[in-house]
Design a protein around this motif. Structure first.
Motif, PDB file in Angstrom:
ATOM      1  N   ALA A  20      25.930  -5.168  32.935  1.00 23.25           N
ATOM      2  CA  ALA A  20      26.595  -3.974  32.419  1.00 23.25           C
ATOM      3  C   ALA A  20      25.724  -2.751  32.692  1.00 23.25           C
ATOM      4  O   ALA A  20      24.506  -2.853  32.815  1.00 23.25           O
ATOM      5  CB  ALA A  20      26.825  -4.116  30.915  1.00 23.25           C
ATOM      6  N   THR A  21      26.352  -1.609  32.773  1.00 24.89           N
ATOM      7  CA  THR A  21      25.631  -0.370  33.069  1.00 24.89           C
ATOM      8  C   THR A  21      24.502  -0.128  32.074  1.00 24.89           C
ATOM      9  O   THR A  21      23.391   0.227  32.471  1.00 24.89           O
ATOM     10  CB  THR A  21      26.598   0.827  33.075  1.00 24.89           C
ATOM     11  N   ALA A  22      24.772  -0.319  30.793  1.00 17.79           N
ATOM     12  CA  ALA A  22      23.729  -0.091  29.782  1.00 17.79           C
ATOM     13  C   ALA A  22      22.524  -0.999  30.023  1.00 17.79           C
ATOM     14  O   ALA A  22      21.375  -0.567  29.889  1.00 17.79           O
ATOM     15  CB  ALA A  22      24.299  -0.317  28.380  1.00 17.79           C
ATOM     16  N   GLU A  23      22.766  -2.236  30.400  1.00 21.99           N
ATOM     17  CA  GLU A  23      21.676  -3.178  30.673  1.00 21.99           C
ATOM     18  C   GLU A  23      20.895  -2.753  31.921  1.00 21.99           C
ATOM     19  O   GLU A  23      19.663  -2.822  31.945  1.00 21.99           O
ATOM     20  CB  GLU A  23      22.246  -4.582  30.862  1.00 21.99           C
ATOM     21  N   ILE A  24      21.609  -2.296  32.931  1.00 18.27           N
ATOM     22  CA  ILE A  24      20.964  -1.796  34.155  1.00 18.27           C
ATOM     23  C   ILE A  24      20.017  -0.644  33.801  1.00 18.27           C
ATOM     24  O   ILE A  24      18.858  -0.632  34.208  1.00 18.27           O
ATOM     25  CB  ILE A  24      22.033  -1.306  35.170  1.00 18.27           C
ATOM     26  N   VAL A  25      20.520   0.313  33.050  1.00 21.80           N
ATOM     27  CA  VAL A  25      19.719   1.496  32.705  1.00 21.80           C
ATOM     28  C   VAL A  25      18.534   1.099  31.834  1.00 21.80           C
ATOM     29  O   VAL A  25      17.417   1.593  32.032  1.00 21.80           O
ATOM     30  CB  VAL A  25      20.581   2.577  32.026  1.00 21.80           C
ATOM     31  N   ASP A  26      18.739   0.196  30.895  1.00 19.44           N
ATOM     32  CA  ASP A  26      17.629  -0.255  30.049  1.00 19.44           C
ATOM     33  C   ASP A  26      16.556  -0.941  30.889  1.00 19.44           C
ATOM     34  O   ASP A  26      15.359  -0.690  30.706  1.00 19.44           O
ATOM     35  CB  ASP A  26      18.141  -1.178  28.946  1.00 19.44           C
ATOM     36  N   ASP A  27      16.968  -1.792  31.809  1.00 14.01           N
ATOM     37  CA  ASP A  27      16.006  -2.453  32.703  1.00 14.01           C
ATOM     38  C   ASP A  27      15.219  -1.409  33.501  1.00 14.01           C
ATOM     39  O   ASP A  27      14.006  -1.538  33.684  1.00 14.01           O
ATOM     40  CB  ASP A  27      16.717  -3.386  33.680  1.00 14.01           C
ATOM     41  N   LEU A  28      15.916  -0.385  33.981  1.00 12.66           N
ATOM     42  CA  LEU A  28      15.251   0.658  34.764  1.00 12.66           C
ATOM     43  C   LEU A  28      14.272   1.465  33.913  1.00 12.66           C
ATOM     44  O   LEU A  28      13.193   1.829  34.392  1.00 12.66           O
ATOM     45  CB  LEU A  28      16.276   1.588  35.414  1.00 12.66           C
ATOM     46  N   ARG A  29      14.638   1.725  32.660  1.00 13.64           N
ATOM     47  CA  ARG A  29      13.705   2.440  31.764  1.00 13.64           C
ATOM     48  C   ARG A  29      12.424   1.652  31.592  1.00 13.64           C
ATOM     49  O   ARG A  29      11.339   2.224  31.588  1.00 13.64           O
ATOM     50  CB  ARG A  29      14.330   2.665  30.383  1.00 13.64           C
ATOM     51  N   VAL A  30      12.553   0.337  31.439  1.00 17.10           N
ATOM     52  CA  VAL A  30      11.370  -0.509  31.267  1.00 17.10           C
ATOM     53  C   VAL A  30      10.540  -0.521  32.551  1.00 17.10           C
ATOM     54  O   VAL A  30       9.317  -0.392  32.513  1.00 17.10           O
ATOM     55  CB  VAL A  30      11.783  -1.943  30.863  1.00 17.10           C
ATOM     56  N   ALA A  31      11.204  -0.663  33.689  1.00 16.42           N
ATOM     57  CA  ALA A  31      10.497  -0.800  34.965  1.00 16.42           C
ATOM     58  C   ALA A  31       9.891   0.504  35.462  1.00 16.42           C
ATOM     59  O   ALA A  31       8.792   0.507  36.022  1.00 16.42           O
ATOM     60  CB  ALA A  31      11.451  -1.359  36.019  1.00 16.42           C
ATOM     61  N   LEU A  32      10.606   1.610  35.288  1.00 18.96           N
ATOM     62  CA  LEU A  32      10.204   2.880  35.898  1.00 18.96           C
ATOM     63  C   LEU A  32       9.837   3.972  34.906  1.00 18.96           C
ATOM     64  O   LEU A  32       9.193   4.949  35.285  1.00 18.96           O
ATOM     65  CB  LEU A  32      11.341   3.405  36.782  1.00 18.96           C
ATOM     66  N   GLY A  33      10.296   3.842  33.678  1.00 14.31           N
ATOM     67  CA  GLY A  33      10.127   4.909  32.703  1.00 14.31           C
ATOM     68  C   GLY A  33      11.330   5.836  32.736  1.00 14.31           C
ATOM     69  O   GLY A  33      11.954   6.024  33.787  1.00 14.31           O
ATOM     70  N   ALA A  34      11.643   6.410  31.601  1.00 13.44           N
ATOM     71  CA  ALA A  34      12.840   7.244  31.471  1.00 13.44           C
ATOM     72  C   ALA A  34      12.780   8.495  32.346  1.00 13.44           C
ATOM     73  O   ALA A  34      13.797   8.924  32.891  1.00 13.44           O
ATOM     74  CB  ALA A  34      13.064   7.628  30.013  1.00 13.44           C
ATOM     75  N   LYS A  35      11.589   9.088  32.511  1.00 13.64           N
ATOM     76  CA  LYS A  35      11.482  10.313  33.314  1.00 13.64           C
ATOM     77  C   LYS A  35      11.833  10.048  34.777  1.00 13.64           C
ATOM     78  O   LYS A  35      12.554  10.828  35.393  1.00 13.64           O
ATOM     79  CB  LYS A  35      10.072  10.895  33.224  1.00 13.64           C
ATOM     80  N   LEU A  36      11.328   8.957  35.321  1.00 13.77           N
ATOM     81  CA  LEU A  36      11.606   8.651  36.718  1.00 13.77           C
ATOM     82  C   LEU A  36      13.074   8.262  36.906  1.00 13.77           C
ATOM     83  O   LEU A  36      13.700   8.662  37.894  1.00 13.77           O
ATOM     84  CB  LEU A  36      10.678   7.542  37.228  1.00 13.77           C
ATOM     85  N   VAL A  37      13.644   7.549  35.946  1.00  8.27           N
ATOM     86  CA  VAL A  37      15.066   7.203  36.023  1.00  8.27           C
ATOM     87  C   VAL A  37      15.906   8.479  35.985  1.00  8.27           C
ATOM     88  O   VAL A  37      16.848   8.634  36.776  1.00  8.27           O
ATOM     89  CB  VAL A  37      15.485   6.231  34.896  1.00  8.27           C
ATOM     90  N   ALA A  38      15.565   9.397  35.105  1.00 17.60           N
ATOM     91  CA  ALA A  38      16.307  10.665  35.023  1.00 17.60           C
ATOM     92  C   ALA A  38      16.196  11.437  36.338  1.00 17.60           C
ATOM     93  O   ALA A  38      17.196  11.973  36.830  1.00 17.60           O
ATOM     94  CB  ALA A  38      15.782  11.511  33.865  1.00 17.60           C
TER      95      ALA A  38
END
Length: 128
Positions: A20-38
């Motif tokens: 799910a999209t929310a799970e994808i974004v959460d995984d990315l926050r953990v892997a890259l950090g919220a600033k880099l994801v943004a």
């Protein structure tokens, strides 16, 4: 291409499609950090990333497509090289991307061009 890399590539693709999209974004926050994801997603606030991860908001379909590709690359590199390498790879100058970072290419270039180029660079990095 080695069997291990092929298996990692297939798992990365499958995970990026099935989650799910929310799970994808959460995984990315953990892997890259919220600033880099943004930054990669082209939004100015990490709050937006948090709201996507909590399913309080949904990204646009174009942004979701970008995030799914990033998740695929994160999974591929994480499985092949280890999770600690992932943020460095996304932020480092990459010779396959004219010495620009994958994050910058995804942020600045049209996704139709940037997505495939970043995926090819990731596959080259893991030895595919």
């Amino acid at each position: 291409m080695s069997t291990v890399i092929e298996a990692a590539g297939l798992k990365a693709y499958n995970d990026s499609i099935r989650h799910a999209t929310a799970e994808i974004v959460d995984d990315l926050r953990v892997a890259l950090g919220a600033k880099l994801v943004a930054y990669i997603a082209g939004v100015s606030e990490t709050r937006t990333v948090r709201e996507w991860a909590e399913a309080a908001r949904r990204p646009t379909s174009a942004t979701e497509e970008r995030l799914r590709l990033v998740h695929r690359v994160v999974t591929l590199i994480g499985q092949s090289e280890g999770d600690a390498v992932v943020p460095t790879w996304f932020q480092g100058m990459n010779p396959h991307l004219a010495d620009r970072s994958p994050a910058r290419v995804l942020h600045e270039d049209p996704f139709e061009e940037a997505g495939p180029r970043v995926l090819v660079a990731a596959l080259a990095f893991v030895g595919a």
